[in-house]
Design a protein around this motif. Structure first.
Motif, mmCIF file in Angstrom:
data_model
loop_
_atom_site.group_PDB
_atom_site.id
_atom_site.type_symbol
_atom_site.label_atom_id
_atom_site.label_comp_id
_atom_site.label_asym_id
_atom_site.label_seq_id
_atom_site.Cartn_x
_atom_site.Cartn_y
_atom_site.Cartn_z
ATOM 1 N N THR A 162 5.290 8.088 0.975
ATOM 2 C CA THR A 162 5.917 9.262 0.376
ATOM 3 C C THR A 162 5.541 10.448 1.258
ATOM 4 O OG1 THR A 162 5.776 8.318 -1.836
ATOM 5 C CG2 THR A 162 6.138 10.690 -1.693
ATOM 6 N N PRO A 167 5.340 4.171 -7.465
ATOM 7 C CA PRO A 167 6.183 3.826 -6.317
ATOM 8 C C PRO A 167 7.157 2.703 -6.657
ATOM 9 C CG PRO A 167 3.932 3.033 -6.003
ATOM 10 C CD PRO A 167 3.928 3.841 -7.258
ATOM 11 N N LEU A 188 1.080 11.859 -7.787
ATOM 12 C CA LEU A 188 1.081 10.679 -6.922
ATOM 13 C C LEU A 188 -0.329 10.101 -6.858
ATOM 14 C CD1 LEU A 188 3.204 12.190 -4.025
ATOM 15 C CD2 LEU A 188 3.827 10.110 -5.272
ATOM 16 N N ARG A 189 -0.417 8.777 -6.964
ATOM 17 C CA ARG A 189 -1.723 8.124 -6.858
ATOM 18 C C ARG A 189 -1.702 7.186 -5.655
ATOM 19 N NH1 ARG A 189 -4.360 9.308 -11.657
ATOM 20 N NH2 ARG A 189 -2.899 10.089 -13.209
ATOM 21 N N PRO A 190 -1.976 7.732 -4.467
ATOM 22 C CA PRO A 190 -1.847 6.913 -3.262
ATOM 23 C C PRO A 190 -3.072 6.026 -3.023
ATOM 24 C CG PRO A 190 -2.496 9.141 -2.666
ATOM 25 C CD PRO A 190 -2.356 9.124 -4.170
ATOM 26 N N ASP A 191 -2.871 5.005 -2.197
ATOM 27 C CA ASP A 191 -4.012 4.214 -1.726
ATOM 28 C C ASP A 191 -4.695 4.951 -0.578
ATOM 29 O OD1 ASP A 191 -3.657 1.752 -3.373
ATOM 30 O OD2 ASP A 191 -1.693 1.807 -2.381
ATOM 31 N N LEU A 238 -4.315 8.854 1.770
ATOM 32 C CA LEU A 238 -3.679 10.159 1.886
ATOM 33 C C LEU A 238 -3.851 10.652 3.324
ATOM 34 C CD1 LEU A 238 -2.509 12.789 0.537
ATOM 35 C CD2 LEU A 238 -4.882 13.412 0.007
ATOM 36 N N ARG A 276 0.824 -1.203 0.000
ATOM 37 C CA ARG A 276 0.000 0.000 0.000
ATOM 38 C C ARG A 276 0.856 1.250 0.000
ATOM 39 N NH1 ARG A 276 -5.284 0.584 1.487
ATOM 40 N NH2 ARG A 276 -5.583 2.343 2.893
ATOM 41 N N LEU A 277 0.461 2.259 -0.788
ATOM 42 C CA LEU A 277 1.182 3.533 -0.781
ATOM 43 C C LEU A 277 0.387 4.569 0.005
ATOM 44 C CD1 LEU A 277 3.424 5.536 -1.716
ATOM 45 C CD2 LEU A 277 1.991 6.021 -3.707
ATOM 46 N N VAL A 278 1.030 5.108 1.026
ATOM 47 C CA VAL A 278 0.419 6.196 1.804
ATOM 48 C C VAL A 278 1.208 7.471 1.515
ATOM 49 C CG1 VAL A 278 -0.095 7.070 4.118
ATOM 50 C CG2 VAL A 278 -0.352 4.624 3.623
ATOM 51 N N VAL A 279 0.511 8.502 1.059
ATOM 52 C CA VAL A 279 1.149 9.808 0.883
ATOM 53 C C VAL A 279 0.797 10.668 2.095
ATOM 54 C CG1 VAL A 279 1.122 11.955 -0.453
ATOM 55 C CG2 VAL A 279 1.276 9.744 -1.627
#
Lengths: 480, 104
Positions: free
Chosen positions: A29, A471, A115-118, A120, A3-6
């Motif tokens: 990020t 990412p 950025l396309r986070p899962d 934010l 998972r990407l968390v911005v």
């Protein structure tokens, strides 16, 4: 792929959020407009100063360094300094798309990134709220935050001697910073009378015990003031600044509990600089752009969050001052919890429950602060017809009142267009809450935090195509 | 007295001896120290105002953290740069602005 968390903002809340999300196993990020993490609370000195003992200027520096180093050195964390979020785009579902400009502050031709986070996490913080008074636009009148930022951030004293006035516990660390930097602080004026402050601070004193950290910090500042014989006066305010092209003297007066001026108590004080703060305004443009609902409180509007720091917008979490003014420890705790949940951590996990309890205690402490330092309703009494309310457009109190009384105006928007209040370069960041308050009950309200473009972007930058930032979680690991 | 930099030799933060830099402001040379923002250089040089509002009233730093846009300057030909947020670089050419010419 994980998972990407911005996380937007690298102050206490944002650093906490990054740590929480990393702990939950997410890629992070971390984006901040400054060159260094720390936010306003732990504003770092420039690298060029090569300071050997930066911690001497700060409270809780060691804890900050630990958290900062853990986050920035983490293999799953991507740190983006000098990166400004200028727009959030809401797709049909999921978290918003984050549009970033990366490069020197307000430069031309900064790099555009997407950025396309899962998920934010928004942690942009707050800036000083300063109520207008005659002469507040004179050079040499600063927000208390400006004096603090310049003293802590680049070792500059804004003037000497200095008078500090307004309301709230923040006046104390600002006085401490100026004294430390060698300025003469004439006095610190808290507009609320001692009785109001004591009601907020003194009620249920046992609640303070878990927050001994913050209370102890404030007690330390009070001691420093006493040692330097700097008077701390309650129930007194600066109601006017005077000078020819710059501030030369401040007019102070005794206030009643509702902040109406007690006639005949005026005093004129020669000053070189005047530092004022009446509390804080949360930076709400990003939560508003993300579609988050706001809650209205006596202390102003804040981002609505549930027990897990979730906002009403899908995939968007909020932490720190945008959810309520609570100070650094509260912000960090909220960030840790928001990051943990945003990163996919179990809300019922034991450490999440412990964080929630700590957050609730910190919030209770913040509520006491708000009760101890409210803004008195009668403050507009010190305004005159010609007093500037909107600094950018020099809209006066008189013209705002006339526009509001004019039947044809009809709406806050019409008043704004007619008077230009809030339409200048700062986009109502400074006067927005004040104009809303002065117009409330007269014309139907508008959202003073709505800014389709959250930070200035130049036309050339807008015209250039953005880079998609996919990412690469293995980047740092492979580099090691 | 006006705004001033804490002398490096007496700085509790243990700052190293200052590394000088030089910028120009409306053509006039102004000395600064590496690490200062443009606002910091201007304030420490004794300047308090460098922009004017719509009426021509003088403005300088107010919020110090990039929220109020009072301190806008033109840096190396680029308009509307917040002086409190931009680190000064040796050789920067700074020009003052008035609100009348600001971008809208």
């Amino acid at each position: 792929m994980s998972r990407l968390v911005v996380v937007v903002g690298a102050g206490p809340a944002g650093l906490g959020a990054a740590a929480g999300a990393l702990r939950a196993g997410a890629d992070v990020t971390l984006v901040d407009a400054s060159e260094h993490p720390g936010g306003q609370y732990h504003r770092m000195l420039p690298g060029a100063f090569a300071a050997a003992h930066p911690g001497r200027l700060h409270h809780g520096w060691r804890g900050f360094e630990r958290l900062r180093d853990h986050v920035l050195r983490h293999p799953r964390c991507d740190w983006w300094p000098e990166s400004t979020v200028w727009s959030l785009e809401r797709p049909g579902e999921g978290a918003p798309v984050v549009h970033v400009l990366r490069g020197e502050a307000d430069a031309a031709g900064r790099e555009r990134l997407v950025l396309r986070p899962d998920a934010l996490v928004l942690a942009p913080g707050a800036h000083d709220r300063v109520l207008p008074f005659p002469g507040w636009e004179l050079p040499g009148v600063y927000t208390a935050g400006a004096a603090q930022a310049l003293a802590k951030g680049e070792r500059l004293v804004v003037g000497d001697p200095v008078l500090i006035a307004g309301s709230g516990p923040f006046l104390l660390p600002v006085a401490a910073s100026l004294i430390e930097a060698g300025a003469t602080v004439l006095e610190v004026l808290e507009a609320n009378p001692a009785a109001t402050a004591a009601r907020g601070w003194g009620r249920r004193p046992w609640e303070l015990a878990p927050d001994a950290g913050k209370a102890g910090e404030l007690a330390g500042y009070a001691l420093l003031l006493a040692r330097h014989r700097v008077p701390y006066r309650t129930g007194r305010a600066v109601i006017e600044a005077r000078g020819d092209g710059r501030v030369e003297e401040a007019v102070t007066a005794r206030l009643r509990p509702d902040w109406s001026v007690v006639p005949g108590t005026e005093r004129t004080v020669p000053v070189d600089a005047l530092c004022v703060s009446h509390g804080f305004s949360p930076q709400l443009e990003l939560p508003v752009a993300a579609g988050c609902a706001l809650t209205r409180t006596p202390g102003g509007a804040f981002t609505e969050v549930d027990a897990d720091q979730r906002t009403t917008a899908p995939g968007v979490y909020a932490a720190g001052e945008i959810t309520g003014i609570g100070g650094a420890p509260a912000a960090r705790t909220e960030g840790l919890l928001a990051g943990w949940i945003a990163g996919g951590g179990d809300p019922r996990a034991r450490e999440a429950a412990a964080l929630s309890r700590r957050r609730d205690r910190a919030r209770a402490f913040a509520a006491r602060l708000a009760a101890a330092h409210p803004i008195g309703a009668a403050w507009p009494g010190w305004l005159r017809e010609e007093t500037v309310v909107c600094r950018c457009e020099e809209t006066t109190y008189g013209s705002l009142r006339r526009a509001a009384g004019d039947q044809a105006s009809g709406s806050a928007r019409a008043v704004k267009l007619g008077t230009r209040a809030g339409l200048g370069p700062c986009q109502a960041r400074v006067c927005g809450p004040t104009v809303a308050e002065l117009l409330s009950g007269r014309v139907p309200g508008a959202n003073p935090h709505h800014r389709p473009i959250a930070q200035p972007i130049r036309l050339g930058e807008l015209a250039s195509p953005p880079t998609e930032n996919t990412p690469k979680p293995d980047r740092k690991e492979s580099a090691r | 007295m006006s705004a001033r930099l804490v002398p490096a030799a007496r700085d509790a933060a243990g700052r190293r001896p200052d590394v000088p830099l030089r910028i120009t402001v409306d053509g006039e040379p102004v000395a600064g120290v590496a690490g200062q923002t443009i606002a910091g250089v201007l304030l420490a040089s004794g300047r308090r105002t460098w922009r004017s509002g719509p009426s021509g009233a003088p403005r300088g730093v107010f919020c110090g953290i990039g929220a109020c846009f009072d301190c806008l300057v033109t840096v190396n030909g680029v308009r509307d740069v917040r002086a409190c947020r931009r680190r000064a670089r040796d050789g920067d050419t700074v020009a003052t602005q008035s609100r009348g010419e600001d971008a809208r």
